[in-house]
Write a protein that holds these residues in place. Structure first.
Motif, PDB file in Angstrom:
ATOM      1  N   VAL A  70       0.845  -1.192   0.000  1.00  0.00           N
ATOM      2  CA  VAL A  70       0.000   0.000   0.000  1.00  0.00           C
ATOM      3  C   VAL A  70       0.882   1.244   0.000  1.00  0.00           C
ATOM      4  O   VAL A  70       1.734   1.419   0.868  1.00  0.00           O
ATOM      5  N   GLU A  71       0.672   2.084  -1.008  1.00  0.00           N
ATOM      6  CA  GLU A  71       1.460   3.305  -1.141  1.00  0.00           C
ATOM      7  C   GLU A  71       0.630   4.558  -0.915  1.00  0.00           C
ATOM      8  O   GLU A  71       1.173   5.609  -0.567  1.00  0.00           O
ATOM      9  N   LYS A  72      -0.677   4.448  -1.133  1.00  0.00           N
ATOM     10  CA  LYS A  72      -1.514   5.640  -1.027  1.00  0.00           C
ATOM     11  C   LYS A  72      -2.794   5.332  -0.282  1.00  0.00           C
ATOM     12  O   LYS A  72      -3.471   4.339  -0.558  1.00  0.00           O
ATOM     13  N   LYS A  92       4.693  -1.107   5.009  1.00  0.00           N
ATOM     14  CA  LYS A  92       6.069  -0.621   4.928  1.00  0.00           C
ATOM     15  C   LYS A  92       6.267   0.486   3.905  1.00  0.00           C
ATOM     16  O   LYS A  92       7.189   1.293   4.034  1.00  0.00           O
ATOM     17  N   LYS A  93       5.443   0.517   2.852  1.00  0.00           N
ATOM     18  CA  LYS A  93       5.645   1.481   1.776  1.00  0.00           C
ATOM     19  C   LYS A  93       4.778   2.733   1.906  1.00  0.00           C
ATOM     20  O   LYS A  93       4.933   3.669   1.124  1.00  0.00           O
ATOM     21  N   LEU A  94       3.880   2.739   2.860  1.00  0.00           N
ATOM     22  CA  LEU A  94       2.999   3.888   3.041  1.00  0.00           C
ATOM     23  C   LEU A  94       3.799   5.061   3.607  1.00  0.00           C
ATOM     24  O   LEU A  94       4.370   4.962   4.689  1.00  0.00           O
ATOM     25  N   LYS A  95       3.813   6.178   2.867  1.00  0.00           N
ATOM     26  CA  LYS A  95       4.665   7.299   3.247  1.00  0.00           C
ATOM     27  C   LYS A  95       3.929   8.424   3.959  1.00  0.00           C
ATOM     28  O   LYS A  95       4.572   9.262   4.608  1.00  0.00           O
ATOM     29  N   CYS A  96       2.616   8.466   3.797  1.00  0.00           N
ATOM     30  CA  CYS A  96       1.892   9.552   4.454  1.00  0.00           C
ATOM     31  C   CYS A  96       0.447   9.146   4.708  1.00  0.00           C
ATOM     32  O   CYS A  96      -0.075   8.221   4.084  1.00  0.00           O
ATOM     33  N   PRO A 117       7.494   2.439   8.863  1.00  0.00           N
ATOM     34  CA  PRO A 117       8.687   3.268   9.047  1.00  0.00           C
ATOM     35  C   PRO A 117       8.771   4.481   8.136  1.00  0.00           C
ATOM     36  O   PRO A 117       9.512   5.422   8.433  1.00  0.00           O
ATOM     37  N   GLU A 118       8.016   4.506   7.034  1.00  0.00           N
ATOM     38  CA  GLU A 118       8.118   5.606   6.074  1.00  0.00           C
ATOM     39  C   GLU A 118       7.095   6.707   6.307  1.00  0.00           C
ATOM     40  O   GLU A 118       7.194   7.779   5.711  1.00  0.00           O
ATOM     41  N   LEU A 138       7.979   9.385  11.592  1.00  0.00           N
ATOM     42  CA  LEU A 138       6.900  10.153  12.207  1.00  0.00           C
ATOM     43  C   LEU A 138       7.311  10.675  13.578  1.00  0.00           C
ATOM     44  O   LEU A 138       7.100  11.842  13.913  1.00  0.00           O
ATOM     45  N   VAL A 139       7.938   9.806  14.390  1.00  0.00           N
ATOM     46  CA  VAL A 139       8.362  10.216  15.731  1.00  0.00           C
ATOM     47  C   VAL A 139       9.500  11.221  15.662  1.00  0.00           C
ATOM     48  O   VAL A 139       9.520  12.214  16.411  1.00  0.00           O
ATOM     49  N   ASN A 140      10.440  10.996  14.747  1.00  0.00           N
ATOM     50  CA  ASN A 140      11.572  11.909  14.645  1.00  0.00           C
ATOM     51  C   ASN A 140      11.165  13.276  14.091  1.00  0.00           C
ATOM     52  O   ASN A 140      11.902  14.249  14.236  1.00  0.00           O
TER      53      ASN A 140
END
Length: 373
Positions: A70-72, A92-96, A117-118, A138-140
């Motif tokens: 899942v990317e989007k 793993k690939k979901l960025k936002c 993680p992304e 996200l945490v950083n």
């Protein structure tokens, strides 16, 4: 579940179900209202070919687990005004997160993110409960959070965080659980005037040795504290409001001092303190009603005056070298006694025969190795 081929007759969008689970469907590539019936509770798991998910309008709770491609993630036109809970795990690939969440998901109160993680970026400010586990970016990037309505925050991190200047937790937080956020300091907690529950885990020995975490005394509403892996309890200032305290894995703790515990304490759990040898006289506050000691292999004795007169429940588990109990100093208020995996004590506590039996027989509830006497 595990469908190789799936075809639903139109118009699917007019169908409504309370609960819908889509699991391990390799034939599914996109999740959208055109593909699925409307469901109040929607769960999507192990769909490895899914790359896009469009949140349906009427969905109230959505769970997405182990969909690694899942990317989007987006929200259907018009938003999902009724959605209150969103759970995303192992994507793993979901960025936002979805764009315009604040506008399109106005009722969202609970967000749980795990092993993504992304994922990074802003979070909707109307959240009340936020749970984050191993979402490094996200945490950083937490300086971008503006969560002034948050009441519950749970962060499980990997220790990769760097100090962020002028970052503070929202004062609305009532429950806070932190693991391996190594830049955490007492300064970050200064605004938490409503905090009632606090749990610390992880690399706290390093934090305490650097002087970053030295006092909780300003947390005047704090009632429950669970803390693991500190170098010292005596050096930690605890608030006078504290009623429940759990001490886990204090490798340097050999004894409890009289001044270490607040006078308001009613429940105390001591677990996995390998060098704890004894509880001295007057170490426990006179307000204590429940005492639980477990996994302390070097604990040998409790002094005759160790137990306060207020104590109603005493549990001791897996203390193989504990040789004696202060049976002559057992408080008359004690109504529950449970002792398990303490081989040196067991013959002394034997029903009707043990040396200690005449001193404990009056206690209403007695369990020895999980057997009621």
């Amino acid at each position: 579940n595990s469908a190789r081929e799936l075809k639903l007759e139109a118009p699917v969008g007019e169908m409504f179900v309370e609960y819908l689970s889509v699991n391990d469907c390799g034939c599914v590539e996109d999740i959208s209202p055109e593909f699925l019936p409307t469901a109040r509770k929607l769960i999507i798991t192990d769909c490895q070919n899914v790359t896009r998910i469009l949140i349906p309008t009427a969905t109230e709770t959505l769970t997405i687990e182990n969909c690694e491609n899942v990317e989007k993630l987006s929200v259907a036109c018009g938003g999902a005004a009724q959605m209150t809970s969103l759970i995303i795990s192992e994507c793993k690939k979901l960025k936002c997160l979805p764009e315009r969440m604040q506008e399109l998901l106005p009722s969202l109160k609970e967000l749980r993110l795990s092993d993504c993680p992304e994922i990074e970026g802003e979070l909707p400010f109307n959240l009340q409960k936020l749970y984050i586990s191993y979402c490094k970016k996200l945490v950083n990037g937490r300086k971008e959070w503006h969560l002034q309505r948050l009441t519950e925050l749970w962060i499980h991190h990997d220790g990769s965080d760097e100090d962020i200047e002028h970052w503070e937790l929202p004062s609305s937080i009532q429950s806070l659980t932190i693991c391996n956020l190594i830049t955490l300091s007492s300064q970050h907690l200064k605004s938490l005037t409503s905090l009632q529950y606090l749990c610390f885990d992880g690399n706290l020995s390093q934090i305490q040795s650097q002087g970053q975490l030295s006092s909780f005394s300003h947390l005047t509403s704090l009632q429950t504290l669970q803390i693991r892996n500190l170098q010292s309890l005596a050096a930690l200032a605890l608030p006078s409001s504290l009623s429940h305290l759990t001490i886990l894995n204090f490798p340097n703790l050999q004894s409890l001092s009289e001044s270490a515990l607040p006078s308001s304490l009613s429940h105390l759990i001591i677990d996995d303190c390998p060098n704890l040898q004894s509880l001295s006289e007057s170490a426990l506050p006179s307000s204590l009603s429940h005492l639980d000691i477990s996994n302390c292999p070097n604990l040998q004795s409790l002094s005759e005056s160790a137990l306060p007169s207020s104590l109603s429940s005493l549990t001791i588990y897996d203390c193989p070298n504990l040789q004696s109990l202060p049976v002559k100093g057992m408080p008359s208020s004690l109504s529950e006694l449970a002792i398990s995996k303490c081989p040196l004590l067991k013959p002394l506590l034997e029903f009707g025969k043990g040396e200690y039996w005449p001193n404990i027989a009056h206690i209403p509830s007695i369990y020895i190795d999980w057997e009621r006497m």
